[in-house]
Scaffold this active site. Sequence first.
Site, PDB file in Angstrom:
ATOM      1  N   CYS A 112     -10.727  -4.870  -0.166  1.00 35.49           N
ATOM      2  CA  CYS A 112     -11.840  -3.814  -0.816  1.00 35.49           C
ATOM      3  C   CYS A 112     -12.621  -3.860  -1.330  1.00 35.49           C
ATOM      4  CB  CYS A 112     -11.134  -2.496   0.286  1.00 35.49           C
ATOM      5  SG  CYS A 112     -10.376  -1.771  -1.712  1.00 35.49           S
ATOM      6  N   GLU A 167      -3.047  -4.440  -2.972  1.00 36.79           N
ATOM      7  CA  GLU A 167      -3.669  -5.801  -4.700  1.00 36.79           C
ATOM      8  C   GLU A 167      -3.562  -5.059  -5.459  1.00 36.79           C
ATOM      9  OE1 GLU A 167      -4.675  -4.565  -1.330  1.00 36.79           O
ATOM     10  OE2 GLU A 167      -6.704  -6.164  -1.182  1.00 36.79           O
ATOM     11  N   CYS A 170      -3.831   0.577  -2.428  1.00 36.27           N
ATOM     12  CA  CYS A 170      -3.908  -0.912  -1.689  1.00 36.27           C
ATOM     13  C   CYS A 170      -2.959  -1.603  -2.717  1.00 36.27           C
ATOM     14  CB  CYS A 170      -5.349  -1.230  -1.516  1.00 36.27           C
ATOM     15  SG  CYS A 170      -6.855  -0.493  -1.004  1.00 36.27           S
ATOM     16  N   CYS A 172     -10.794  -3.135  -4.185  1.00 37.58           N
ATOM     17  CA  CYS A 172      -9.724  -4.114  -4.902  1.00 37.58           C
ATOM     18  C   CYS A 172     -10.629  -5.263  -5.208  1.00 37.58           C
ATOM     19  CB  CYS A 172      -8.961  -4.215  -3.603  1.00 37.58           C
ATOM     20  SG  CYS A 172      -8.096  -3.015  -4.306  1.00 37.58           S
ATOM     21  N   ASN A 197       0.493  -1.817  -0.218  1.00 35.75           N
ATOM     22  CA  ASN A 197      -0.229   0.045   0.179  1.00 35.75           C
ATOM     23  C   ASN A 197       1.055   1.172   0.272  1.00 35.75           C
ATOM     24  OD1 ASN A 197       0.434  -1.009   2.504  1.00 35.75           O
ATOM     25  ND2 ASN A 197      -0.715   0.566   3.316  1.00 35.75           N
ATOM     26  N   GLU A 209       0.351   4.713   0.798  1.00 38.06           N
ATOM     27  CA  GLU A 209      -0.651   6.393   1.469  1.00 38.06           C
ATOM     28  C   GLU A 209      -0.371   7.443   0.716  1.00 38.06           C
ATOM     29  OE1 GLU A 209      -1.179   5.329   5.447  1.00 38.06           O
ATOM     30  OE2 GLU A 209      -2.174   3.800   5.084  1.00 38.06           O
TER      31      GLU A 209
HETATM   32  N1  THU Z   1      -5.358  -1.222   2.379  1.00 37.34           N
HETATM   33  C1  THU Z   1      -4.628  -2.105   1.120  1.00 37.34           C
HETATM   34  O1  THU Z   1      -3.144  -2.069   0.971  1.00 37.34           O
HETATM   35  N2  THU Z   1      -5.407  -2.659   0.955  1.00 37.34           N
HETATM   36  C2  THU Z   1      -6.990  -3.784   2.064  1.00 37.34           C
HETATM   37  O2  THU Z   1      -7.374  -4.335   0.711  1.00 37.34           O
HETATM   38  C3  THU Z   1      -7.881  -2.729   2.122  1.00 37.34           C
HETATM   39  C4  THU Z   1      -6.513  -0.606   3.087  1.00 37.34           C
HETATM   40  C5  THU Z   1      -4.405   0.024   3.468  1.00 37.34           C
HETATM   41  C6  THU Z   1      -4.893   0.823   2.773  1.00 37.34           C
HETATM   42  C7  THU Z   1      -4.382   1.439   3.509  1.00 37.34           C
HETATM   43  O3  THU Z   1      -2.398   1.802   3.738  1.00 37.34           O
HETATM   44  C8  THU Z   1      -4.571   1.320   4.774  1.00 37.34           C
HETATM   45  O4  THU Z   1      -4.566  -0.200   4.052  1.00 37.34           O
HETATM   46  C9  THU Z   1      -5.587   1.326   5.678  1.00 37.34           C
HETATM   47  O5  THU Z   1      -7.090   1.545   5.176  1.00 37.34           O
END
Ligand code: THU
Length: 136
Positions: free
Chosen positions: A88, A57, A55, A91, A44, A46
């Site tokens: 999520c 994925e 994300c 994704c 991920n 941010e």
């Molecule tokens: N996140 C992912 O990388 N994958 C997911 O399926 C859910 C959330 C990340 C996004 C963000 O950086 C952190 O997790 C918190 O939401």
Amino acid sequence: MDRTVVEKMLARAAAARREAYAPYSRYPVGAAVLAEGEIFAGCNVENVSFGLTMCAERVAVFSAVAAGKRRIKGIVLLADGSEPPVPCGACRQVLYEFNPEMWIVCADLQGNRRVYSLPELLPEPFAAFSAEAQTT
Ligand code: THU
């Protein structure tokens, strides 16, 4: 789903997770996809403008696509927590694009694992133009 390959994917997801840029959530995630026999990893990433966060994925999927490997068999997802993370909703729709039948292995750092199929996690995908995508 080959166990040895899944172990390799988990190792790649763990390495990618260590590179996660998650200063806001402090929730690093690693992912790895299997595409045409190759493994592509993602973490991920941010942003201070939170909605721009990407994300793990999707980073893994887009990395495979950028390498010309669109036929994605499965994905492994790794994060810390009381139980394995699940992808999520956004994704799930992106995974659907590259294989509606994809398998999904969700793992946590304690060694817990859950295996899903995409139809289980996304029973009603948006698929209005999917037939056209198959021909491109
Ligand atoms: N996140 C992912 O990388 N994958 C997911 O399926 C859910 C959330 C990340 C996004 C963000 O950086 C952190 O997790 C918190 O939401």
